[in-house]
Write a protein that holds these residues in place. Sequence first.
Motif, short mmCIF file in Angstrom:
data_model
loop_
_atom_site.label_atom_id
_atom_site.label_comp_id
_atom_site.label_asym_id
_atom_site.label_seq_id
_atom_site.Cartn_x
_atom_site.Cartn_y
_atom_site.Cartn_z
N LEU A 117 0.34 -1.52 -0.04
CA LEU A 117 0.12 -0.16 -0.51
C LEU A 117 1.02 1.35 -0.14
N SER A 118 0.25 2.84 0.02
CA SER A 118 0.90 3.79 -0.49
C SER A 118 2.08 3.87 0.54
N GLU A 119 3.45 4.89 0.90
CA GLU A 119 4.24 4.95 1.03
C GLU A 119 3.40 6.27 2.83
N ALA A 120 2.40 6.77 2.24
CA ALA A 120 1.26 7.52 3.37
C ALA A 120 0.19 6.26 4.25
N ALA A 121 0.01 5.25 3.30
CA ALA A 121 -0.85 4.59 4.20
C ALA A 121 0.25 4.19 5.30
N SER A 122 1.60 3.51 4.91
CA SER A 122 2.26 2.79 6.07
C SER A 122 2.95 3.36 6.71
N ALA A 123 2.96 5.28 6.73
CA ALA A 123 3.51 6.30 7.72
C ALA A 123 2.38 6.39 8.47
N ARG A 124 1.55 6.40 8.28
CA ARG A 124 0.03 6.42 9.33
C ARG A 124 -0.43 4.80 10.21
N ASP A 125 0.09 3.56 9.08
CA ASP A 125 0.26 2.46 10.45
C ASP A 125 1.20 2.95 11.17
N TRP A 126 2.76 3.57 11.01
CA TRP A 126 3.45 3.77 11.69
C TRP A 126 3.14 4.26 12.60
N ALA A 127 2.73 5.83 13.00
CA ALA A 127 2.40 6.07 13.59
C ALA A 127 1.52 5.55 14.45
N GLU A 128 0.39 5.02 14.47
CA GLU A 128 -0.81 4.80 14.94
C GLU A 128 -0.03 3.56 15.97
N ARG A 129 1.02 2.69 15.79
CA ARG A 129 1.04 1.66 16.62
C ARG A 129 1.04 1.82 18.39
N PRO A 130 0.58 1.22 18.88
CA PRO A 130 0.17 1.44 20.46
C PRO A 130 1.64 1.79 20.60
N ALA A 131 2.81 1.84 20.59
CA ALA A 131 3.98 2.07 20.87
C ALA A 131 5.25 2.96 20.05
N ALA A 132 3.94 4.01 19.26
CA ALA A 132 4.61 4.81 18.46
C ALA A 132 5.14 5.86 19.39
N ASP A 133 6.86 6.51 19.09
CA ASP A 133 7.10 7.52 19.90
C ASP A 133 6.53 9.20 18.79
N GLY A 134 6.20 8.99 17.93
CA GLY A 134 6.48 10.34 17.11
C GLY A 134 7.55 10.00 15.98
N SER A 135 8.80 8.82 15.51
CA SER A 135 9.71 8.79 15.10
C SER A 135 8.89 8.02 14.32
N GLU A 136 10.12 8.14 12.85
CA GLU A 136 9.47 7.86 11.40
C GLU A 136 10.36 6.23 11.08
N ASN A 137 10.06 6.03 10.33
CA ASN A 137 10.48 4.68 9.66
C ASN A 137 10.24 4.04 8.58
N PRO A 138 11.48 4.16 7.22
CA PRO A 138 11.26 4.86 6.12
C PRO A 138 11.15 3.04 5.76
N GLU A 139 11.05 1.99 6.50
CA GLU A 139 10.92 0.78 6.48
C GLU A 139 10.12 -0.23 6.08
N TRP A 140 8.91 0.73 7.20
CA TRP A 140 7.20 0.04 7.10
C TRP A 140 7.04 0.28 6.72
N GLN A 141 6.20 -0.73 6.38
CA GLN A 141 5.26 -0.77 4.72
C GLN A 141 4.08 -1.66 5.59
N LEU A 142 3.00 -1.17 4.71
CA LEU A 142 1.97 -1.30 4.93
C LEU A 142 1.47 -3.08 3.54
N TYR A 143 0.55 -3.54 3.80
CA TYR A 143 0.46 -4.02 2.63
C TYR A 143 -1.09 -4.57 2.76
#
Length: 172
Positions: free
Chosen positions: A121-147
């Motif tokens: 799925l899109s880079e934006a959707a992947s970034a949103r999923d990373w940010a919504e994780r319970p342990a989200a700390d505001g950092s980014e993870n460019p390797e994170w991918q929503l499938y």
Amino acid sequence: MSDSFRRMLRALPDFPDNLPRFDPAAAPADPSDLFRSWLDEALAAGVRQPHAFSLATADAAGNLSSRMLILKDLDDDGWQFATSRTSRKGRELSENPRAAMNFYWSELGRQIRVSGTVVQLSEAASARDWAERPAADGSENPEWQLYALQPVEIEFWQADPDRRHIRHRYDL
């Protein structure tokens, strides 16, 4: 030793006697609707982590692996999950985008098997999923991918105490 181990395994209990009933003739035409209904029943029955599933993948040579993941969403894109693109499953999906999910709820004697092709799925959707994780700390993870797994087959399986298990399959 092996014989006693086999006997011990055979003696383990399998399913409770008060399993839910399932009539495939009454199943909705859309398998997503049936999944949501079964998930609601799993939640009502107190099943722990009913959104957890086993994901099976294979690399380019056909070597198989599986692991447990969490369903992130289910929509027109497909059955969604996430991982790092550099993880083993991320690498396998880039080599061979076919995968299978299996949800298993022993308390209800139910499992749901979903197989098909996985898309990123899109880079934006992947970034949103990373940010919504319970342990989200505001950092980014460019390797994170929503499938999204886009199913070609979904099978609902209901155990029966008399061993007359019911299978209901959707070919999409």
